[in-house]
Scaffold this motif. Structure first.
Motif, PDB file in Angstrom:
ATOM      1  N   GLY A   1      50.954  52.683 -22.291  1.00 46.57           N
ATOM      2  CA  GLY A   1      51.134  52.815 -20.813  1.00 46.57           C
ATOM      3  C   GLY A   1      50.415  51.660 -20.117  1.00 46.57           C
ATOM      4  N   LYS A   2      49.330  51.274 -20.589  1.00 52.58           N
ATOM      5  CA  LYS A   2      48.500  50.139 -19.770  1.00 52.58           C
ATOM      6  C   LYS A   2      49.423  48.833 -19.305  1.00 52.58           C
ATOM      7  N   LEU A   3      50.352  48.730 -20.306  1.00 51.24           N
ATOM      8  CA  LEU A   3      51.226  47.372 -19.882  1.00 51.24           C
ATOM      9  C   LEU A   3      52.014  47.691 -18.709  1.00 51.24           C
ATOM     10  N   HIS A   4      52.163  48.819 -18.254  1.00 49.26           N
ATOM     11  CA  HIS A   4      52.752  49.011 -16.926  1.00 49.26           C
ATOM     12  C   HIS A   4      51.845  48.730 -15.535  1.00 49.26           C
ATOM     13  N   LEU A   5      50.544  48.545 -15.886  1.00 49.25           N
ATOM     14  CA  LEU A   5      49.670  48.150 -14.733  1.00 49.25           C
ATOM     15  C   LEU A   5      49.541  46.942 -14.285  1.00 49.25           C
TER      16      LEU A   5
ATOM     17  N   THR B   1      67.009  41.118 -38.793  1.00 45.69           N
ATOM     18  CA  THR B   1      68.474  41.222 -38.998  1.00 45.69           C
ATOM     19  C   THR B   1      68.905  40.332 -40.223  1.00 45.69           C
ATOM     20  N   ALA B   2      68.259  39.249 -40.423  1.00 48.01           N
ATOM     21  CA  ALA B   2      68.475  38.303 -41.676  1.00 48.01           C
ATOM     22  C   ALA B   2      68.096  39.229 -42.869  1.00 48.01           C
ATOM     23  N   THR B   3      66.790  39.917 -42.726  1.00 53.23           N
ATOM     24  CA  THR B   3      66.408  40.696 -44.009  1.00 53.23           C
ATOM     25  C   THR B   3      67.108  41.719 -44.261  1.00 53.23           C
ATOM     26  N   LEU B   4      67.740  42.478 -43.245  1.00 50.96           N
ATOM     27  CA  LEU B   4      68.745  43.739 -43.578  1.00 50.96           C
ATOM     28  C   LEU B   4      70.330  43.154 -43.838  1.00 50.96           C
ATOM     29  N   GLY B   5      70.409  42.027 -43.443  1.00 52.45           N
ATOM     30  CA  GLY B   5      71.824  41.586 -43.656  1.00 52.45           C
ATOM     31  C   GLY B   5      72.904  42.256 -42.462  1.00 52.45           C
ATOM     32  N   VAL B   6      72.318  42.451 -41.450  1.00 47.09           N
ATOM     33  CA  VAL B   6      73.086  42.942 -40.142  1.00 47.09           C
ATOM     34  C   VAL B   6      73.200  41.950 -39.036  1.00 47.09           C
ATOM     35  N   LYS B   7      73.904  42.468 -37.893  1.00 53.01           N
ATOM     36  CA  LYS B   7      73.686  41.400 -37.031  1.00 53.01           C
ATOM     37  C   LYS B   7      73.847  42.391 -35.536  1.00 53.01           C
ATOM     38  N   ALA B   8      73.094  41.734 -34.545  1.00 48.29           N
ATOM     39  CA  ALA B   8      72.808  42.407 -33.309  1.00 48.29           C
ATOM     40  C   ALA B   8      74.021  41.697 -32.261  1.00 48.29           C
ATOM     41  N   ALA B   9      74.781  42.520 -31.488  1.00 47.16           N
ATOM     42  CA  ALA B   9      75.797  42.171 -30.866  1.00 47.16           C
ATOM     43  C   ALA B   9      75.213  41.414 -29.712  1.00 47.16           C
ATOM     44  N   ALA B  10      74.043  41.633 -29.024  1.00 47.85           N
ATOM     45  CA  ALA B  10      73.624  41.261 -27.828  1.00 47.85           C
ATOM     46  C   ALA B  10      72.061  41.705 -27.879  1.00 47.85           C
ATOM     47  N   ILE B  11      71.273  40.917 -27.137  1.00 47.37           N
ATOM     48  CA  ILE B  11      70.031  41.312 -26.791  1.00 47.37           C
ATOM     49  C   ILE B  11      69.585  41.207 -25.351  1.00 47.37           C
ATOM     50  N   SER B  12      69.230  42.254 -24.658  1.00 49.98           N
ATOM     51  CA  SER B  12      68.878  42.416 -23.198  1.00 49.98           C
ATOM     52  C   SER B  12      67.349  42.501 -23.020  1.00 49.98           C
ATOM     53  N   LEU B  13      66.851  42.161 -21.809  1.00 50.10           N
ATOM     54  CA  LEU B  13      65.495  42.588 -21.544  1.00 50.10           C
ATOM     55  C   LEU B  13      65.493  43.450 -19.924  1.00 50.10           C
ATOM     56  N   ARG B  14      64.612  44.496 -20.190  1.00 52.03           N
ATOM     57  CA  ARG B  14      64.607  45.211 -19.105  1.00 52.03           C
ATOM     58  C   ARG B  14      63.277  45.689 -18.903  1.00 52.03           C
ATOM     59  N   ASP B  15      62.908  46.421 -17.772  1.00 47.47           N
ATOM     60  CA  ASP B  15      61.597  46.919 -17.491  1.00 47.47           C
ATOM     61  C   ASP B  15      61.740  48.551 -17.542  1.00 47.47           C
ATOM     62  N   THR B  16      61.790  49.011 -18.750  1.00 46.19           N
ATOM     63  CA  THR B  16      62.050  50.318 -18.651  1.00 46.19           C
ATOM     64  C   THR B  16      60.538  50.921 -19.122  1.00 46.19           C
ATOM     65  N   ARG B  17      60.408  52.180 -18.503  1.00 45.31           N
ATOM     66  CA  ARG B  17      59.314  53.117 -18.718  1.00 45.31           C
ATOM     67  C   ARG B  17      59.275  54.081 -19.684  1.00 45.31           C
ATOM     68  N   SER B  18      60.567  54.528 -19.972  1.00 44.35           N
ATOM     69  CA  SER B  18      60.873  55.651 -20.766  1.00 44.35           C
ATOM     70  C   SER B  18      60.656  55.377 -22.330  1.00 44.35           C
ATOM     71  N   ARG B  19      60.970  54.116 -22.844  1.00 43.66           N
ATOM     72  CA  ARG B  19      61.214  53.569 -24.086  1.00 43.66           C
ATOM     73  C   ARG B  19      60.966  51.952 -24.179  1.00 43.66           C
ATOM     74  N   TRP B  20      60.462  51.569 -25.298  1.00 42.47           N
ATOM     75  CA  TRP B  20      60.141  50.122 -25.423  1.00 42.47           C
ATOM     76  C   TRP B  20      61.302  49.171 -26.090  1.00 42.47           C
ATOM     77  N   GLY B  21      62.314  50.126 -26.723  1.00 41.59           N
ATOM     78  CA  GLY B  21      63.474  49.409 -26.868  1.00 41.59           C
ATOM     79  C   GLY B  21      64.632  50.455 -27.226  1.00 41.59           C
ATOM     80  N   SER B  22      65.839  49.870 -27.269  1.00 40.44           N
ATOM     81  CA  SER B  22      67.006  50.855 -27.811  1.00 40.44           C
ATOM     82  C   SER B  22      67.927  50.224 -28.368  1.00 40.44           C
ATOM     83  N   CYS B  23      68.734  50.937 -29.168  1.00 42.82           N
ATOM     84  CA  CYS B  23      70.089  50.067 -29.920  1.00 42.82           C
ATOM     85  C   CYS B  23      71.182  51.188 -29.395  1.00 42.82           C
ATOM     86  N   ALA B  24      72.139  50.516 -29.016  1.00 46.72           N
ATOM     87  CA  ALA B  24      73.462  51.193 -28.846  1.00 46.72           C
ATOM     88  C   ALA B  24      74.468  51.290 -29.828  1.00 46.72           C
TER      89      ALA B  24
END
Length: 245
Positions: free
Chosen positions: A239-243, A154-177
């Motif tokens: 996929g192996k990370l879910h094992l 974010t410092a490189t792009l000059g942007v700011k994340a509103a919040a960061i959360s962690l989940r145990d999702t299987r369909s995606r490794w990350g998301s941005c709302a």
């Protein structure tokens, strides 16, 4: 007047007897489906039986029983999961660590080397709490690494994340709302550091480009030049990370 035909209401699952015991098969009614379909998703979530329009519960049960042999073969071929338990070997930042009891009643999980120079996770307390303690430790490590990577990008792009959360999702490794909230899979801590770094860069790039345009991918490569290799790694090995756990 004619009353409208009501669609049948199906239970969430049926129970299918196999040679090694019973297994729950999730039911998925699909009015667009033309036939019954039994499949085993790659995300290790268990068998799913699709029911077509006009299908019935009794026919679904018979279909599942008819294909029980096929399902047993597929289940037997699945890779085995590795629990967070003493003696298990799990990756941390891409390096295999053996889980060992520390011999202490209290304290924190620590990563280090044994007398032979092998990476270990030392876990205090009773054996029945090992799984929870290892998972909690990994999540703390994941948050620290992800927050550091997000701050850097974010410092490189000059942007700011509103919040960061962690989940145990299987369909995606990350998301941005659209409101700038970023979410990540804590299992990225199991992967080599450059993989976590790429996923963080990917989601931070979405703070500037909420799409997958050429401009977006250019930002990804600017933040993480190893983007192509990281994407391929996730495709081949993710996929192996879910094992584990």
């Amino acid at each position: 007047m004619f009353s409208r035909l009501r669609r049948p209401v199906f239970p969430d699952h049926i129970v299918l007897p196999l040679s090694g015991g019973e297994i729950a098969v999730r039911l998925r009614p699909d009015p667009r489906a033309r036939r019954y379909l039994l499949r085993l998703p790659h995300d290790q979530s268990g068998p799913v039986l699709t029911i077509p329009k006009g299908g019935s519960l009794s026919t679904a049960q018979r279909f599942a029983e008819k294909h029980a042999g096929w399902l047993e073969e597929k289940l037997a071929a699945l890779p085995q999961t590795t629990p967070f338990a003493a003696g298990s070997v799990v990756p941390v930042r891409g390096i295999l660590h053996r889980i060992e009891p520390s011999g202490r009643l209290r304290g924190l999980v620590t990563a280090g080397l044994d007398a032979d120079g092998h990476a270990v996770l030392s876990v205090p307390g009773a054996a029945e709490h090992t799984g929870r303690k290892v998972a909690d430790w990994l999540k703390r490590q994941a948050r620290a690494d992800i927050e550091a990577a997000v701050a850097r990008h974010t410092a490189t792009l000059g942007v700011k994340a509103a919040a960061i959360s962690l989940r145990d999702t299987r369909s995606r490794w990350g998301s941005c709302a659209s409101n700038g909230r970023l979410s990540f899979s804590w299992r990225l801590i199991l992967a080599p550091p450059e993989i976590l770094d790429y996923v963080a860069a990917h989601e931070v790039a979405h703070l500037r480009e909420m799409n997958h345009s050429d401009r977006f991918w250019a930002l990804c490569r600017q933040l993480a030049p190893h983007t192509p290799k990281a994407r391929q790694w996730l495709k081949d090995e993710g996929g192996k990370l879910h094992l584990f756990g």
